[in-house]
Design an enzyme around this catalytic site. Structure first.
Site, PDB file in Angstrom:
ATOM      1  N   ASP A 274      30.205  20.699  -0.122  1.00 35.62           N
ATOM      2  CA  ASP A 274      30.754  21.908   0.489  1.00 35.62           C
ATOM      3  C   ASP A 274      29.942  23.115   0.002  1.00 35.62           C
ATOM      4  OD1 ASP A 274      32.706  23.709   1.612  1.00 35.62           O
ATOM      5  OD2 ASP A 274      33.481  23.955  -0.435  1.00 35.62           O
TER       6      ASP A 274
ATOM      7  N   ASP B 244      31.049  27.071   0.349  1.00 40.66           N
ATOM      8  CA  ASP B 244      31.811  28.200  -0.199  1.00 40.66           C
ATOM      9  C   ASP B 244      32.875  27.713  -1.187  1.00 40.66           C
ATOM     10  OD1 ASP B 244      30.227  29.350   1.655  1.00 40.66           O
ATOM     11  OD2 ASP B 244      31.840  30.125   2.931  1.00 40.66           O
TER      12      ASP B 244
HETATM   13 MG    MG Z   1      35.004  25.428   0.020  1.00 44.04          MG
END
Ligand code: MG
Length: 373
Positions: free
Chosen positions: A9, A11
């Protein structure tokens, strides 16, 4: 051998997520602590790195592309400077309410990885939300949850909980876990004579506990984790009422089997080991993990027993271990004190093993001109 993947992932996992959850300027670009060092280590591992991120409304007036790319490209160039390059980036620009199958935890962007060409069962999703863990469920791999300080843990479903391999706020722990996860093995061996449970981790992570019912044998086996740098759990319930033979023989077989399994494809290992004279008894060990079995033993005892173990069983122990490990092992020792002779042989073997299993993180080639071990 199929390649395992790390679906990572962006962010909240690579870079800190601001309160408005949109990184649309260079000022908002801030790496999660420890991520660069950890990814730099993982980039040299057997995993391929794949970025998977939802960027709500990217390309719409609420999040124009020209606001996204400067910070994103800066992040990629800083990582590339440390040797971290993603094999692919999958960015879904939809809004949650669009309910598109491309949006995490949907897998529509990731179908090329689901055709059997990759080792999905050995792959991981790394992320900071329950949707990342759900993505792991949907892909058929496992999840590593990166905890965010001061944010409550999500309530995971039983299915998500089962996919969760690790939950930690510490990227260094993630790297340690993923690198050490490569070289472990567990052997359970039950016969009419013994019941054995062995777990090894060649990189030293994990519990070390030794209990075979033979105190002197335990003392000798405890030289292995200490001097070989491995974690070793070794529990044996044997027919000691008969004698020590089955316990010592079967522990050797199970231990050799576990070490051989944990070595895996042997890429990057030193393969050979050698030891110098140790203590006053001069113990030597030569070892080749090349897969060919041979055994030589030149140790003469003057006592029938040391502690609660018969001295004749040590030749048999190492011979059985060499066969199960599929190794070429030569041991010799000279001296007067029988306790020191045995301990010297164990220490020399352990030091030898340490060198033979040591892995060069920057060179994952096979230590053989034949291309196979
Ligand atoms: Mg995230």
């Amino acid at each position: 051998m199929k390649t395992p993947l790390l679906f990572i992932d962006r962010d909240g996992t690579l870079i800190r997520e601001p309160e408005d959850e949109q990184i649309d300027s260079l000022e908002k670009l801030e790496f999660v602590p420890g991520v660069i060092t950890a990814l730099s280590r993982l980039a040299k591992s057997r995993f391929k790195l794949i970025m998977v991120t939802n960027q709500d409304g990217l390309g719409t007036p609420s999040f124009p592309e020209e606001d996204f790319h400067p910070a994103h490209n800066k992040m990629l160039s800083i990582l590339a400077g440390e040797g971290v390059v993603f094999d692919a980036q999958h960015i879904d620009p939809s809004f949650p309410e669009d309910n598109l199958p491309t949006r995490k935890p949907g897998t529509a962007m990731l179908t090329p990885y689901m055709n059997g060409d990759y080792a999905l069962a050995e792959s991981f999703v790394i992320g900071d939300r329950a949707t990342d863990v759900q993505l792991a469920v949907n892909l058929g791999c496992r999840a590593i949850f990166l905890e965010t300080p001061n944010r409550p843990m999500p309530e995971f479903t039983p299915e998500q909980q089962a996919a969760l391999a690790l939950s930690t706020p510490d990227w260094a722990e993630v790297a340690r876990f993923l690198c050490s996860a490569e070289r472990t093995a567990e052997v359970k061996r039950t016969t009419a004579e013994t019941d054995i449970h062995i777990r090894v981790n060649l990189d030293g992570y994990g519990p070390t506990h030794i209990d075979t019912g033979l105190k002197f044998f335990d003392h000798m086996l405890s030289q292995l984790p200490h001097h070989a740098g491995i974690a070793l759990l070794c529990e044996c319930r044997g027919d000691l009422e008969t004698d020590e033979h089955h316990t010592m023989e079967d522990v050797a077989i199970a231990l050799g089997d576990a070490l051989r399994q944990a070595l895996g494809d042997k890429r990057g290992i030193g393969r050979y080991g050698f030891a110098l004279p140790m203590d006053e008894c001069d113990a030597f060990a030569d070892l080749d993990l090349g897969g060919r079995i041979d055994f030589a033993w030149d140790v003469n005892f003057t006592r029938e027993y040391v502690g609660d173990t018969p001295t004749e069983m040590y030749k048999h122990f190492f011979h059985s271990l060499a066969c199960a490990l599929q190794a070429n092992l030569h041991l010799r020792a000279a001296g007067e004190n029988n306790h020191h002779l045995i301990e010297g042989v164990f220490k020399a073997f352990a030091r030898c093993l340490r060198q033979a299993i040591a892995r060069n993180e920057n060179d994952r080639s096979l230590p053989s001109s034949k291309g196979v071990l």
